[in-house]
Design a protein around this motif. Structure first.
Motif, mmCIF file in Angstrom:
data_model
loop_
_atom_site.group_PDB
_atom_site.id
_atom_site.type_symbol
_atom_site.label_atom_id
_atom_site.label_comp_id
_atom_site.label_asym_id
_atom_site.label_seq_id
_atom_site.Cartn_x
_atom_site.Cartn_y
_atom_site.Cartn_z
ATOM 1 N N ASP A 62 0.804 -1.221 0.000
ATOM 2 C CA ASP A 62 0.000 0.000 0.000
ATOM 3 C C ASP A 62 0.838 1.273 0.000
ATOM 4 O O ASP A 62 0.435 2.279 -0.580
ATOM 5 C CB ASP A 62 -0.947 0.015 1.198
ATOM 6 C CG ASP A 62 -2.044 -1.027 1.075
ATOM 7 O OD1 ASP A 62 -2.244 -1.539 -0.040
ATOM 8 O OD2 ASP A 62 -2.695 -1.320 2.096
ATOM 9 N N GLU A 63 1.991 1.235 0.641
ATOM 10 C CA GLU A 63 2.834 2.432 0.681
ATOM 11 C C GLU A 63 3.468 2.716 -0.676
ATOM 12 O O GLU A 63 3.979 3.796 -0.922
ATOM 13 C CB GLU A 63 3.913 2.314 1.764
ATOM 14 C CG GLU A 63 4.927 1.196 1.557
ATOM 15 C CD GLU A 63 4.424 -0.180 1.964
ATOM 16 O OE1 GLU A 63 5.119 -1.150 1.633
ATOM 17 O OE2 GLU A 63 3.362 -0.283 2.591
ATOM 18 N N LYS A 64 3.431 1.758 -1.589
ATOM 19 C CA LYS A 64 3.975 1.929 -2.942
ATOM 20 C C LYS A 64 2.867 2.001 -3.987
ATOM 21 O O LYS A 64 3.120 1.909 -5.175
ATOM 22 C CB LYS A 64 4.897 0.748 -3.291
ATOM 23 C CG LYS A 64 6.012 0.530 -2.314
ATOM 24 C CD LYS A 64 7.264 1.142 -2.813
ATOM 25 C CE LYS A 64 8.369 0.715 -1.868
ATOM 26 N NZ LYS A 64 9.444 1.624 -1.812
ATOM 27 N N LEU A 65 1.615 2.152 -3.546
ATOM 28 C CA LEU A 65 0.467 2.202 -4.450
ATOM 29 C C LEU A 65 0.042 3.655 -4.634
ATOM 30 O O LEU A 65 -0.077 4.402 -3.668
ATOM 31 C CB LEU A 65 -0.682 1.389 -3.844
ATOM 32 C CG LEU A 65 -1.746 0.856 -4.765
ATOM 33 C CD1 LEU A 65 -1.166 -0.113 -5.792
ATOM 34 C CD2 LEU A 65 -2.823 0.148 -3.976
ATOM 35 N N ILE A 66 -0.174 4.057 -5.873
ATOM 36 C CA ILE A 66 -0.578 5.426 -6.183
ATOM 37 C C ILE A 66 -1.892 5.377 -6.948
ATOM 38 O O ILE A 66 -2.102 4.490 -7.772
ATOM 39 C CB ILE A 66 0.535 6.149 -6.981
ATOM 40 C CG1 ILE A 66 0.214 7.613 -7.163
ATOM 41 C CG2 ILE A 66 0.793 5.470 -8.311
ATOM 42 C CD1 ILE A 66 1.393 8.418 -7.708
ATOM 43 N N LYS A 98 -7.809 4.837 -10.667
ATOM 44 C CA LYS A 98 -7.181 3.530 -10.846
ATOM 45 C C LYS A 98 -5.855 3.520 -10.088
ATOM 46 O O LYS A 98 -5.186 4.533 -9.964
ATOM 47 C CB LYS A 98 -6.947 3.242 -12.330
ATOM 48 C CG LYS A 98 -8.239 3.018 -13.079
ATOM 49 C CD LYS A 98 -7.987 2.733 -14.540
ATOM 50 C CE LYS A 98 -9.311 2.552 -15.264
ATOM 51 N NZ LYS A 98 -9.126 2.476 -16.714
ATOM 52 N N ALA A 99 -5.506 2.342 -9.591
ATOM 53 C CA ALA A 99 -4.310 2.205 -8.765
ATOM 54 C C ALA A 99 -3.158 1.599 -9.548
ATOM 55 O O ALA A 99 -3.364 0.762 -10.436
ATOM 56 C CB ALA A 99 -4.622 1.327 -7.558
ATOM 57 N N PHE A 100 -1.941 2.007 -9.203
ATOM 58 C CA PHE A 100 -0.722 1.489 -9.822
ATOM 59 C C PHE A 100 0.361 1.410 -8.759
ATOM 60 O O PHE A 100 0.493 2.324 -7.939
ATOM 61 C CB PHE A 100 -0.227 2.426 -10.938
ATOM 62 C CG PHE A 100 -1.179 2.571 -12.089
ATOM 63 C CD1 PHE A 100 -1.040 1.783 -13.218
ATOM 64 C CD2 PHE A 100 -2.212 3.489 -12.048
ATOM 65 C CE1 PHE A 100 -1.916 1.912 -14.284
ATOM 66 C CE2 PHE A 100 -3.092 3.629 -13.099
ATOM 67 C CZ PHE A 100 -2.944 2.838 -14.224
ATOM 68 N N HIS A 101 1.127 0.316 -8.774
ATOM 69 C CA HIS A 101 2.325 0.276 -7.937
ATOM 70 C C HIS A 101 3.370 1.177 -8.584
ATOM 71 O O HIS A 101 3.457 1.241 -9.816
ATOM 72 C CB HIS A 101 2.893 -1.157 -7.858
ATOM 73 C CG HIS A 101 2.082 -2.063 -6.998
ATOM 74 N ND1 HIS A 101 1.452 -3.179 -7.489
ATOM 75 C CD2 HIS A 101 1.794 -2.020 -5.666
ATOM 76 C CE1 HIS A 101 0.822 -3.789 -6.496
ATOM 77 N NE2 HIS A 101 1.007 -3.102 -5.386
ATOM 78 N N LEU A 102 4.141 1.862 -7.772
ATOM 79 C CA LEU A 102 5.186 2.729 -8.306
ATOM 80 C C LEU A 102 6.138 1.945 -9.205
ATOM 81 O O LEU A 102 6.549 2.414 -10.257
ATOM 82 C CB LEU A 102 5.967 3.396 -7.173
ATOM 83 C CG LEU A 102 5.175 4.350 -6.274
ATOM 84 C CD1 LEU A 102 6.055 4.836 -5.132
ATOM 85 C CD2 LEU A 102 4.615 5.507 -7.059
#
Length: 161
Positions: free
Chosen positions: A114-118, A125-129
């Motif tokens: 979650d800390e790397k999800l934007i 929409k969500a994306f991992h960094l």
């Protein structure tokens, strides 16, 4: 909330919570019905746009009236059971499936990190960094738009070689 003595105080807090929910996360009687736009040509398009604007304004007025009735009912509620029903109405009007808690990366389809999800500020929409190309090493300051929501000029410039 611990200091509240009256049901009316709780009602005002519920109204404040409703006002803080971003419109794109609302549905039901608290959100206007969205229709997909059809493209037409010539003079018909200007007439169609006028009709669409009238329908949109009428729908927004309907929503505003319904929300005001809900707020009035909250303010006039005299029992906890009535307040519970009205709070349930608010809960039903929130699109919880769009919550950050349910976010799944659009690239790898996985939850977690979650800390790397934007989240995209436009489409949510969500994306991992680390799944983005080029990868990001930190969450950018301010608004962030996913590749699909970025203006086409910005996308073209980043892809040119």
């Amino acid at each position: 909330m611990k200091d509240m003595e009256k049901l009316k105080d709780f009602g005002e807090i519920v109204i404040t919570i409703q006002a803080c929910v971003i419109k794109k996360f609302l549905q039901g009687f608290m959100a206007p019905k969205q229709k997909k736009k059809k493209k037409t040509a010539g003079e018909e398009s200007s007439k169609a746009e006028e009709v669409d604007d009238e329908k949109r304004l009428a729908e927004e007025a309907r929503v505003a009236t319904a929300v005001e009735k809900w707020k009035t009912a909250i303010r006039e509620a005299q029992t906890f059971s009535r307040m519970h029903v009205l709070l349930g109405m608010l809960d039903a009007c929130i699109k919880w499936d769009m919550s950050a808690e349910n976010a799944r990366c659009k690239v790898c389809r996985k939850k977690g990190d979650d800390e790397k999800l934007i989240l995209c500020d436009e489409c949510n929409k969500a994306f991992h960094l680390f799944c983005l190309r080029p990868a990001l090493y930190r969450i950018p300051d301010g608004e962030w738009l996913c590749p699909a929501c970025q203006p086409t000029v910005a996308r073209r410039g980043s892809r040119s070689r």
